[in-house]
Enzyme design. Structure first.
Site, PDB file in Angstrom:
ATOM      1  N   LYS A 162       0.826  -1.213   0.000  1.00 16.84           N
ATOM      2  CA  LYS A 162       0.000   0.000   0.000  1.00 16.84           C
ATOM      3  C   LYS A 162       0.858   1.261   0.000  1.00 16.84           C
ATOM      4  CE  LYS A 162      -3.618   2.575   0.130  1.00 16.84           C
ATOM      5  NZ  LYS A 162      -4.719   2.459   1.081  1.00 16.84           N
ATOM      6  N   CYS A 193      -4.676   9.899   1.774  1.00 21.04           N
ATOM      7  CA  CYS A 193      -3.668   8.906   1.395  1.00 21.04           C
ATOM      8  C   CYS A 193      -2.395   9.506   0.835  1.00 21.04           C
ATOM      9  CB  CYS A 193      -4.273   7.936   0.375  1.00 21.04           C
ATOM     10  SG  CYS A 193      -5.738   7.045   0.960  1.00 21.04           S
TER      11      CYS A 193
END
Length: 467
Positions: A221, A275
């Site tokens: 990720k 993010c």
């Protein structure tokens, strides 16, 4: 610990989803859609009460408005503020509690630590615990594992299963993304990985990718999001080069991307969201590194590109204001309107929005800053730290910056802004012809027109002086 895969799959599961935010609630609904009994856990009593009454607090996912009340009525979904009570009943616990950074970019795990302790307090032998929150590498296998073991008095890999699987979805398209993107899974051991894969196959239709460990799955990720940040930074540097040489970066990137190995992103006024501007810091500000002598110093000298990318992307706000000044001159006591305070188009979310940096750069110059956002009313804008444009003030605006490409702004009516000299399209989303037809200069990041506009203004001033 032996896996009984048959019984795990054949019988309906009770799943505790800890954290019912923009990702957690859609995940809970996804599992319940597949016939599992889901207990959603959240510390916000109002959220829990509304969900149990069939009302979703997440507006970005339209399917929730019908699925939440339907699943509540059918008994497949319920919500509670007692994580311990839910975990007592669950065979699977999925954790999607946020981990953030503070103003100094230091990782803060306080919320997920508290959730982990609550889970550990009620953890039963044989339970599968999966973390989906984006985490610094090593957090699941070391830090969170230790919290669970200390509070439960159980041993991971022996008494319960522990895995990590990063959420890979975007707000507003969670259900679509769950169908389309492969699910990455890694456990602390082979049994945990297998159990997690078996679970996800029962509730998802996407491909499953097994990683060698939770650390490797966490790394996936961070690679994804950091790649995007670095790519955008490269696009922004191309844009600055294009402006310097009077080139159109958008046309050049579009042509370059017809080559299959080129995937340059779109330049703009900055990068926002939960993010992209956050997770690079998980790589070079990993709190676990400081627990290992020498590792923190080594980590500090690595990953130079992500560090530079963060500086470049955050610096685009200052670059944007400099471009405005090349057209209108000093911005002292000039009124500037920011269109959109959300971090991206068509979402009601302001996490790390570039509007903050733009507002700060303008205020540093003593400009008067107004803001508009179709997803926030005047009181909400004030609460967020912005000043809404009062009715009738349109003719006071010198410049407009499109910060967020809400679809509602694609055909924004600029006609009331009679004194506006320039519209800077920070997301390359507006129609240039419409803006120029209204008598305003059009700029976008990397369109290469800055010098041309400056020369045009000089010619206009010279004509006025002669006449």
């Amino acid at each position: 610990m032996q896996i009984n895969t048959t019984s795990f799959v054949s019988a309906p599961l009770t799943i505790a989803v800890v954290g019912l935010g923009k990702i957690g609630l859609p995940l809970a609904v996804q599992y319940a859609r597949h016939g599992q009994r889901v207990i959603g856990c959240d510390i916000n009593q109002e959220v829990v009460d509304n969900l149990n009454a069939g009302r979703s607090h997440i507006q970005e996912e339209s399917e929730l408005a019908t699925d939440v009340p339907r699943l509540i009525r059918a008994g497949f979904f319920s919500a509670t503020t007692s994580t311990q009570a839910a975990v007592c009943e669950a065979q699977v616990v999925v954790v999607i509690v946020p981990v953030a950074i503070d103003a100094e970019h230091v990782v803060n795990t306080a919320h997920i630590d508290a959730a982990s302790r609550a889970i550990g307090d009620a953890l039963q032998p044989g339970t599968l615990v999966i973390y989906e929150t984006t985490l610094p590498v090593g957090t699941t296998s070391r830090h969170l594992r230790q919290l669970l073991e200390q509070t439960s008095q159980l041993q991971a890999g022996k008494d319960f299963y522990l895995a990590y699987s990063p959420e890979r979805v975007s707000s507003g398209s969670v259900f679509h993304d769950l169908r389309m993107y492969p699910k990455v899974v890694g456990g602390i051991d082979a049994a945990s990985t297998e159990r997690a894969i078996t679970f996800y196959r029962s509730v998802l239709d996407a491909e499953i990718i097994a990683m060698a460990s939770t650390d490797e799955a966490e790394f996936v990720k961070l690679i994804e999001t950091t790649y995007r940040d670095v790519n955008i930074a490269l696009a922004n540097e191309y844009a600055c080069y294009a402006d310097m040489h009077q080139l159109n970066v958008h046309a050049a990137i579009a042509a370059a991307n017809t080559q299959p190995y080129s995937h340059i992103h779109t330049p703009g006024v900055g990068v926002g969201g939960h993010c992209i501007p956050v997770y690079p810091y998980f790589l070079f500000s990993n709190p676990l590194d400081h627990a290992q002598p020498g590792l923190a110093d080594t980590a500090h000298t690595m990953l130079t590109l992500p560090r530079q990318a963060r500086q470049i992307n955050d610096g685009m706000a200052e670059y944007t204001i400099q471009r405005l000044e090349e057209v209108v001159g000093p911005l002292y006591q000039q009124s500037v309107l920011l269109l959109g305070v959300a971090y991206r188009g068509d979402v009601r979310e302001t996490a790390f929005t570039s509007a903050r940096l733009l507002q700060a750069a303008l205020r540093y110059r003593d400009a008067i800053v107004y803001a508009d956002d179709v997803f926030f009313n005047e009181d909400e804008l004030k609460e967020l730290g912005y000043t809404a444009l009062p009715a009738g003030y349109e003719d006071r605006i010198t410049a407009v910056i499109l910060q967020c490409d809400h679809r509602a702004y694609h055909h924004f009516n600029f006609s009331p802004f009679s004194r506006c000299q320039v519209v800077l399209d920070g997301r390359h989303a507006l129609r240039r012809a419409e803006i120029e037809a209204a008598g305003m200069h059009y700029l976008s990041i990397g369109d290469g027109t800055t010098l041309a506009v400056k020369n045009d203004n000089a010619q206009r001033l010279a004509k006025k002086t002669v006449s």
